[in-house]
Write an enzyme that holds these catalytic residues in place. Structure first.
Site, short mmCIF file in Angstrom:
data_model
loop_
_atom_site.label_atom_id
_atom_site.label_comp_id
_atom_site.label_asym_id
_atom_site.label_seq_id
_atom_site.Cartn_x
_atom_site.Cartn_y
_atom_site.Cartn_z
N HIS A 48 0.82 -1.22 0.00
CA HIS A 48 0.00 0.00 0.00
C HIS A 48 0.86 1.27 0.00
CE1 HIS A 48 0.39 0.98 4.37
NE2 HIS A 48 0.40 -0.32 4.55
N ASP A 166 6.29 1.09 6.50
CA ASP A 166 5.04 0.37 6.30
C ASP A 166 4.13 1.32 5.51
OD1 ASP A 166 2.62 -0.94 6.41
OD2 ASP A 166 2.28 -0.55 8.53
N GLU A 200 -5.52 1.90 2.60
CA GLU A 200 -5.36 0.74 3.48
C GLU A 200 -5.34 1.17 4.94
OE1 GLU A 200 -3.38 -2.32 5.88
OE2 GLU A 200 -2.77 -0.24 5.58
N GLU A 201 -4.74 2.32 5.23
CA GLU A 201 -4.55 2.72 6.63
C GLU A 201 -5.85 3.08 7.34
OE1 GLU A 201 -2.13 2.19 8.30
OE2 GLU A 201 -0.25 2.47 7.27
#
Length: 216
Positions: A48, A166, A200-201
């Site tokens: 992502h 990330d 995504e987060e």
């Protein structure tokens, strides 16, 4: 590229893939999808692009900013961090720092035990403001996105330390895989797709945009 402010990251990845001679496409949610080649039993490998961030919730009487979080993380993760406020009305960027509203240890004896939340962790701007009207005059207001300083460091021994690895690290790995495939440096035993997702987060859109027929 905090969630909601990811266009630059999306466009960068798409341009890198095009430069390799591949044909990336955008999904409805602006995820970047590209087919590397191969045939049979389509496999999708994903990473992502969006990262954690914040948004201006209100301007305090002191001129400091109250924020709301974009993504899920405790406030102590951002306390003391430098940040950038992206003013929508003017397109300008203003720097600041996340601090407890009573940060001085010699004045506030409870600074170590105080629960951090969006009411007491605020952004102090690197601007000469002391009241709400002065901050508003800069063009800053509710809804403006806030991004965090990644604090990237590359050590002499070759390690990379940074916020947002990330999932920027995996995104970089996928770009490396795309280069190997484009240069015919590897043989694909099945049809392979890369998917660089957004949102995504915040828990939606992370797995949307899969190509038709994907089995894994």
């Amino acid at each position: 590229s905090p969630t909601g402010f990811t266009r630059e990251a999306e466009d960068f990845v798409a341009s890198e893939l095009k430069a390799l001679g591949l044909e990336p496409e955008f999904t409805n949610k602006r995820s970047v999808r590209v087919r590397l080649g191969g045939s049979g039993r389509p496999l999708v490998v994903a990473a992502h692009l969006d990262t954690l961030g914040a948004m201006v919730r209100a301007i305090k009487p002191s001129g400091a900013l109250r924020v709301t979080k974009i993504g899920s993380y405790p406030e102590n993760y951002i306390e003391g961090e430098n940040c950038v406020v992206h003013a929508r009305s003017s397109g300008k960027r203003f720097t600041g720092r996340f601090l407890l509203d009573k940060p001085a240890v010699h004045v506030n004896a409870d600074v170590g035990s105080t629960k951090r939340d969006d009411a007491n962790v605020e952004i102090v701007l690197d601007e000469p403001v002391a009241k709400a009207e002065e901050t508003k005059a800069l063009g800053i207001g509710p809804g403006d996105f806030v991004s965090f300083d990644p604090r990237t460091v590359v050590t002499e021994s070759g390690y990379i330390k940074s916020r947002h690895l990330d999932d920027k690290a995996s995104s970089a790995v996928l770009l490396g895989l795309a280069r190997l495939a484009a240069e015919r440096a590897l043989s694909l035993g099945r049809e392979v797709w890369l998917l660089f997702t957004t949102y995504e987060e915040v828990g939606h859109g992370g797995s949307s945009g899969l190509p038709a027929g994907a089995v894994e």
